[in-house]
Write a protein that holds these residues in place. Structure first.
Motif, PDB file in Angstrom:
ATOM      1  N   TYR A   9       2.400  -0.479  -1.455  1.00 58.62           N
ATOM      2  CA  TYR A   9       3.050  -0.425  -0.146  1.00 58.62           C
ATOM      3  C   TYR A   9       2.516  -1.473   0.821  1.00 58.62           C
ATOM      4  O   TYR A   9       1.309  -1.607   1.008  1.00 58.62           O
ATOM      5  N   ILE A  35       6.539  -3.181  -1.825  1.00 57.16           N
ATOM      6  CA  ILE A  35       7.626  -2.404  -1.223  1.00 57.16           C
ATOM      7  C   ILE A  35       7.217  -1.893   0.159  1.00 57.16           C
ATOM      8  O   ILE A  35       6.036  -1.831   0.484  1.00 57.16           O
ATOM      9  N   ASP A  36       8.213  -1.524   0.932  1.00 56.72           N
ATOM     10  CA  ASP A  36       7.963  -0.951   2.251  1.00 56.72           C
ATOM     11  C   ASP A  36       7.537   0.509   2.113  1.00 56.72           C
ATOM     12  O   ASP A  36       7.981   1.200   1.186  1.00 56.72           O
ATOM     13  N   THR A  38       8.567   2.987   3.562  1.00 53.26           N
ATOM     14  CA  THR A  38       9.705   3.905   3.651  1.00 53.26           C
ATOM     15  C   THR A  38      10.484   3.996   2.339  1.00 53.26           C
ATOM     16  O   THR A  38      11.366   4.837   2.206  1.00 53.26           O
ATOM     17  N   ASP A  39      10.156   3.133   1.377  1.00 49.07           N
ATOM     18  CA  ASP A  39      10.842   3.137   0.089  1.00 49.07           C
ATOM     19  C   ASP A  39      10.074   3.974  -0.926  1.00 49.07           C
ATOM     20  O   ASP A  39       8.848   4.064  -0.878  1.00 49.07           O
ATOM     21  N   TYR A  41       8.653   4.790  -4.695  1.00 48.30           N
ATOM     22  CA  TYR A  41       8.150   4.050  -5.852  1.00 48.30           C
ATOM     23  C   TYR A  41       7.578   5.078  -6.813  1.00 48.30           C
ATOM     24  O   TYR A  41       6.630   5.783  -6.492  1.00 48.30           O
TER      25      TYR A  41
END
Length: 127
Positions: A9, A35-36, A38-39, A41
């Protein structure tokens, strides 16, 4: 290749033991800041990404080094993951999943129906 569920993140630098810029400049690091926050994974996504990266590293004549500490991710690489059925009911969709507050407002019969749908899907039984 980092095997850590927090390092993927972006902007989560506190409490993750993320390598410093100086450390990252010394040798290639993979699966950091990809990745952000908020995503989502998953371990399955990690397995796919790590397997691809390890193949790429080997193809360049190098030996991939795994570092980090999420045991589920290590297990995904060493033992694989179980195939889980797709949920055929609305609970399977992130966009249509009910909020906690709306679940609390469910009538007992509606809550029982939602549980039955999810439970049936997990067992592979049509709802």
């Amino acid at each position: 290749v980092h095997v850590d569920s927090a390092l993927v993140y972006r902007d989560m630098d506190i409490g993750t033991a993320k390598p410093t810029a100086a450390e990252m400049a010394q040798c290639p690091h993979h699966l950091i800041d990809i990745i952000d926050p908020t995503d989502a994974y998953s371990a399955a996504q990690f397995h796919s990404d790590a397997t691809r990266l390890m193949s790429d590293i080997r193809a360049r004549g190098h030996i991939p080094l795994l570092a980090g500490g999420t045991m589920l991710y290590f297990k995904a690489l060493t033992e694989g993951l179980s195939d889980l059925p797709q949920l055929p009911c609305p609970a399977s969709s992130k966009a249509s999943a009910p909020s906690v507050s709306s679940i609390c407002a469910y009538s007992p019969s509606r809550l029982a129906s939602a549980i039955a749908c999810t439970s049936s899907a997990l067992r592979g039984v049509p709802a």
